[in-house]
Motif scaffolding. Structure first.
Motif, PDB file in Angstrom:
ATOM      1  N   HIS A   1      -0.698  -9.531 -14.280  1.00  0.00           N
ATOM      2  CA  HIS A   1      -0.945  -9.140 -12.766  1.00  0.00           C
ATOM      3  C   HIS A   1      -0.970  -8.202 -12.709  1.00  0.00           C
ATOM      4  CE1 HIS A   1      -0.229 -13.434 -12.242  1.00  0.00           C
ATOM      5  NE2 HIS A   1       0.786 -13.443 -13.272  1.00  0.00           N
ATOM      6  N   GLU A   2       0.164  -7.470 -13.066  1.00  0.00           N
ATOM      7  CA  GLU A   2      -0.116  -5.647 -12.284  1.00  0.00           C
ATOM      8  C   GLU A   2      -1.641  -4.828 -13.392  1.00  0.00           C
ATOM      9  OE1 GLU A   2       2.392  -1.899 -15.283  1.00  0.00           O
ATOM     10  OE2 GLU A   2       3.591  -3.186 -12.995  1.00  0.00           O
ATOM     11  N   ALA A   3      -2.715  -4.961 -13.691  1.00  0.00           N
ATOM     12  CA  ALA A   3      -3.910  -4.615 -13.969  1.00  0.00           C
ATOM     13  C   ALA A   3      -4.069  -4.796 -12.962  1.00  0.00           C
ATOM     14  CB  ALA A   3      -4.023  -5.056 -15.993  1.00  0.00           C
ATOM     15  N   ARG A   4      -4.379  -6.888 -12.617  1.00  0.00           N
ATOM     16  CA  ARG A   4      -5.427  -6.722 -11.763  1.00  0.00           C
ATOM     17  C   ARG A   4      -5.680  -6.823 -10.407  1.00  0.00           C
ATOM     18  NH1 ARG A   4      -6.690 -13.188 -11.026  1.00  0.00           N
ATOM     19  NH2 ARG A   4      -4.194 -13.325 -10.728  1.00  0.00           N
ATOM     20  N   LEU A   5      -4.014  -6.187 -10.116  1.00  0.00           N
ATOM     21  CA  LEU A   5      -3.454  -6.066  -8.981  1.00  0.00           C
ATOM     22  C   LEU A   5      -4.116  -4.833  -8.690  1.00  0.00           C
ATOM     23  CD1 LEU A   5      -0.100  -6.334  -6.260  1.00  0.00           C
ATOM     24  CD2 LEU A   5      -1.621  -3.438  -7.368  1.00  0.00           C
ATOM     25  N   ASN A   6      -4.290  -3.682  -9.530  1.00  0.00           N
ATOM     26  CA  ASN A   6      -4.468  -1.957  -9.599  1.00  0.00           C
ATOM     27  C   ASN A   6      -5.818  -2.048  -9.601  1.00  0.00           C
ATOM     28  OD1 ASN A   6      -1.388  -0.646  -9.032  1.00  0.00           O
ATOM     29  ND2 ASN A   6      -0.895  -1.116 -11.547  1.00  0.00           N
ATOM     30  N   LYS A   7      -6.366  -2.803 -10.659  1.00  0.00           N
ATOM     31  CA  LYS A   7      -7.918  -3.185 -10.319  1.00  0.00           C
ATOM     32  C   LYS A   7      -8.338  -2.818  -8.482  1.00  0.00           C
ATOM     33  CE  LYS A   7     -11.529  -4.831 -12.801  1.00  0.00           C
ATOM     34  NZ  LYS A   7     -12.133  -6.046 -11.802  1.00  0.00           N
ATOM     35  N   THR A   8      -7.533  -4.115  -8.211  1.00  0.00           N
ATOM     36  CA  THR A   8      -7.949  -4.464  -6.574  1.00  0.00           C
ATOM     37  C   THR A   8      -8.102  -3.524  -5.929  1.00  0.00           C
ATOM     38  OG1 THR A   8      -7.541  -6.649  -7.126  1.00  0.00           O
ATOM     39  CG2 THR A   8      -7.467  -6.088  -5.473  1.00  0.00           C
ATOM     40  N   ARG A   9      -6.813  -3.038  -5.636  1.00  0.00           N
ATOM     41  CA  ARG A   9      -6.586  -1.314  -4.914  1.00  0.00           C
ATOM     42  C   ARG A   9      -7.521  -0.852  -5.298  1.00  0.00           C
ATOM     43  NH1 ARG A   9      -2.317   0.938  -5.546  1.00  0.00           N
ATOM     44  NH2 ARG A   9      -1.825   1.652  -3.503  1.00  0.00           N
ATOM     45  N   ARG A  10      -8.272   0.165  -6.858  1.00  0.00           N
ATOM     46  CA  ARG A  10      -8.815   0.505  -6.978  1.00  0.00           C
ATOM     47  C   ARG A  10     -10.282   0.309  -6.613  1.00  0.00           C
ATOM     48  NH1 ARG A  10      -7.006   0.896 -11.442  1.00  0.00           N
ATOM     49  NH2 ARG A  10      -8.690  -0.303 -12.593  1.00  0.00           N
ATOM     50  N   GLU A  11     -10.797  -1.153  -6.927  1.00  0.00           N
ATOM     51  CA  GLU A  11     -12.028  -0.755  -5.921  1.00  0.00           C
ATOM     52  C   GLU A  11     -12.116  -1.373  -4.798  1.00  0.00           C
ATOM     53  OE1 GLU A  11     -13.061  -4.454  -9.220  1.00  0.00           O
ATOM     54  OE2 GLU A  11     -12.993  -2.756 -10.772  1.00  0.00           O
ATOM     55  N   LEU A  12     -11.134  -2.103  -4.188  1.00  0.00           N
ATOM     56  CA  LEU A  12     -10.792  -2.527  -2.844  1.00  0.00           C
ATOM     57  C   LEU A  12     -11.214  -1.273  -1.122  1.00  0.00           C
ATOM     58  CD1 LEU A  12      -9.714  -5.721  -1.951  1.00  0.00           C
ATOM     59  CD2 LEU A  12     -12.630  -4.815  -2.507  1.00  0.00           C
ATOM     60  N   TRP A  13     -10.004  -0.070  -2.290  1.00  0.00           N
ATOM     61  CA  TRP A  13      -9.423   0.790  -0.522  1.00  0.00           C
ATOM     62  C   TRP A  13      -9.023   2.092  -1.990  1.00  0.00           C
ATOM     63  CZ3 TRP A  13      -6.344  -4.419  -1.795  1.00  0.00           C
ATOM     64  CH2 TRP A  13      -5.733  -4.759  -0.799  1.00  0.00           C
ATOM     65  N   GLY A  14     -10.180   2.398  -2.944  1.00  0.00           N
ATOM     66  CA  GLY A  14     -10.332   3.627  -3.462  1.00  0.00           C
ATOM     67  C   GLY A  14      -9.090   4.216  -4.017  1.00  0.00           C
TER      68      GLY A  14
ATOM     69  N   ASP B   1      -3.592   5.560  -7.281  1.00  0.00           N
ATOM     70  CA  ASP B   1      -2.201   5.208  -7.910  1.00  0.00           C
ATOM     71  C   ASP B   1      -2.060   4.175  -8.445  1.00  0.00           C
ATOM     72  OD1 ASP B   1      -1.824   4.458  -5.113  1.00  0.00           O
ATOM     73  OD2 ASP B   1      -0.126   4.509  -5.566  1.00  0.00           O
ATOM     74  N   GLU B   2      -1.119   4.145  -9.404  1.00  0.00           N
ATOM     75  CA  GLU B   2      -0.733   2.687  -9.720  1.00  0.00           C
ATOM     76  C   GLU B   2       0.811   1.960  -9.719  1.00  0.00           C
ATOM     77  OE1 GLU B   2      -2.758   1.093 -12.757  1.00  0.00           O
ATOM     78  OE2 GLU B   2      -4.533   2.472 -11.980  1.00  0.00           O
ATOM     79  N   TRP B   3       0.485   0.512  -9.210  1.00  0.00           N
ATOM     80  CA  TRP B   3       2.037   0.004  -8.900  1.00  0.00           C
ATOM     81  C   TRP B   3       2.367  -0.046 -10.263  1.00  0.00           C
ATOM     82  CZ3 TRP B   3       0.739  -3.421  -3.937  1.00  0.00           C
ATOM     83  CH2 TRP B   3       0.742  -2.211  -2.778  1.00  0.00           C
ATOM     84  N   ASP B   4       3.886   0.053 -10.368  1.00  0.00           N
ATOM     85  CA  ASP B   4       4.405  -0.813 -11.531  1.00  0.00           C
ATOM     86  C   ASP B   4       5.647  -2.227 -10.830  1.00  0.00           C
ATOM     87  OD1 ASP B   4       6.555  -1.191 -13.211  1.00  0.00           O
ATOM     88  OD2 ASP B   4       7.119   0.141 -13.767  1.00  0.00           O
ATOM     89  N   LEU B   5       4.646  -3.371 -11.177  1.00  0.00           N
ATOM     90  CA  LEU B   5       5.927  -4.441 -10.062  1.00  0.00           C
ATOM     91  C   LEU B   5       6.604  -4.698 -11.466  1.00  0.00           C
ATOM     92  CD1 LEU B   5       2.593  -7.218 -10.363  1.00  0.00           C
ATOM     93  CD2 LEU B   5       3.604  -5.450  -8.524  1.00  0.00           C
ATOM     94  N   ASN B   6       6.792  -4.192 -12.206  1.00  0.00           N
ATOM     95  CA  ASN B   6       8.812  -4.533 -12.751  1.00  0.00           C
ATOM     96  C   ASN B   6       9.590  -3.261 -12.049  1.00  0.00           C
ATOM     97  OD1 ASN B   6       9.287  -5.558 -15.094  1.00  0.00           O
ATOM     98  ND2 ASN B   6       8.680  -4.650 -16.403  1.00  0.00           N
ATOM     99  N   ALA B   7       9.005  -2.192 -11.405  1.00  0.00           N
ATOM    100  CA  ALA B   7      10.281  -1.742 -10.550  1.00  0.00           C
ATOM    101  C   ALA B   7       9.980  -2.445  -9.024  1.00  0.00           C
ATOM    102  CB  ALA B   7       9.483  -0.435  -9.851  1.00  0.00           C
ATOM    103  N   LEU B   8       8.688  -2.520  -8.323  1.00  0.00           N
ATOM    104  CA  LEU B   8       8.858  -3.663  -7.322  1.00  0.00           C
ATOM    105  C   LEU B   8       9.027  -4.575  -6.595  1.00  0.00           C
ATOM    106  CD1 LEU B   8       6.412  -2.402  -4.837  1.00  0.00           C
ATOM    107  CD2 LEU B   8       5.118  -4.137  -5.750  1.00  0.00           C
ATOM    108  N   LEU B   9       9.295  -5.555  -8.094  1.00  0.00           N
ATOM    109  CA  LEU B   9       9.896  -7.390  -7.927  1.00  0.00           C
ATOM    110  C   LEU B   9      11.502  -7.038  -8.330  1.00  0.00           C
ATOM    111  CD1 LEU B   9       6.704  -9.358  -8.690  1.00  0.00           C
ATOM    112  CD2 LEU B   9       8.209  -8.463  -6.570  1.00  0.00           C
TER     113      LEU B   9
END
Length: 197
Positions: free
Chosen positions: A20-33, A36-44
């Motif tokens: 999930h983290e890999a897909r989320l960070n890929k989406t953030r990179r490709e859609l919004w440029g 930085d990488e989000w750490d879902l373990n720290a976020l949730l």
């Protein structure tokens, strides 16, 4: 424009989080440029009210997290699938806006689920990636609408392989299996292909 991740929580444990983290960070990179990488373990942090059993964690986000929802989950029964057709549908990111998919799902008639055909190729169901049984092999479409996290895990484990699957190929298979982040391989609905209308 929001995107989201749906994460399975089983007995208070977040499942397949790295996918999930890999897909989320890929989406953030490709859609919004974003680089930085989000750490879902720290976020949730699993709330106290999320007890034993299965729950769904839904993280909606754009540039920042919009909202996080936690709710109980129960698997639905799938007994029949209807083919639907759309040659322009695009769902390469897990968009919060599912209007195009909902319109296709509304065409299911007496079926429980749909199988989306795009330009003659099998893609996905409404909420699941799919795989077809050919002898002892399970093949999943090489061009899904959305490459799911459970699909990525199953490919990494060698449980499924990719193949270009045309609508005309369906009859060559014996079974179809539907799986996603909330429905792992062991619990995935498995139907005879004759139940695809």
């Amino acid at each position: 424009m929001l995107c989201f991740e749906t994460i399975c929580v089983e007995n208070r444990q977040l499942k397949n989080l790295s996918y999930h983290e890999a897909r989320l960070n890929k989406t953030r990179r490709e859609l919004w440029g974003y680089t930085d990488e989000w750490d879902l373990n720290a976020l949730l942090e699993v709330p106290e009210r999320v007890h034993a059993g299965m729950h769904k964690c839904r993280v909606a986000y754009a540039q920042e997290v919009d909202n996080i929802q936690w709710e109980p989950y129960s698997r639905r029964e799938i007994r029949k699938i209807r083919r639907v057709y759309h040659d322009e549908i695009d769902y390469q990111y897990k968009y919060d806006n599912r209007d195009a998919l909902n319109k296709l799902f509304a065409q299911r008639g007496d079926a429980d689920e749909i199988l989306i055909i795009k330009n003659g190729l099998v893609t996905d169901s409404n909420y699941c990636n799919v795989a077809f049984r050919l002898g002892n092999q399970w093949l999943t479409p090489a061009s899904p609408l959305l490459p799911g996290t459970q699909r990525a895990y199953l490919l990494d484990e060698g449980i499924i392989q990719t193949a270009e699957i045309r609508e005309s190929d369906i009859g060559a298979f014996s079974q179809i299996r539907l799986f996603n982040a909330m429905v792992d391989w062991a619990h995935a609905a498995t139907l005879d292909v004759s139940l695809i209308a």
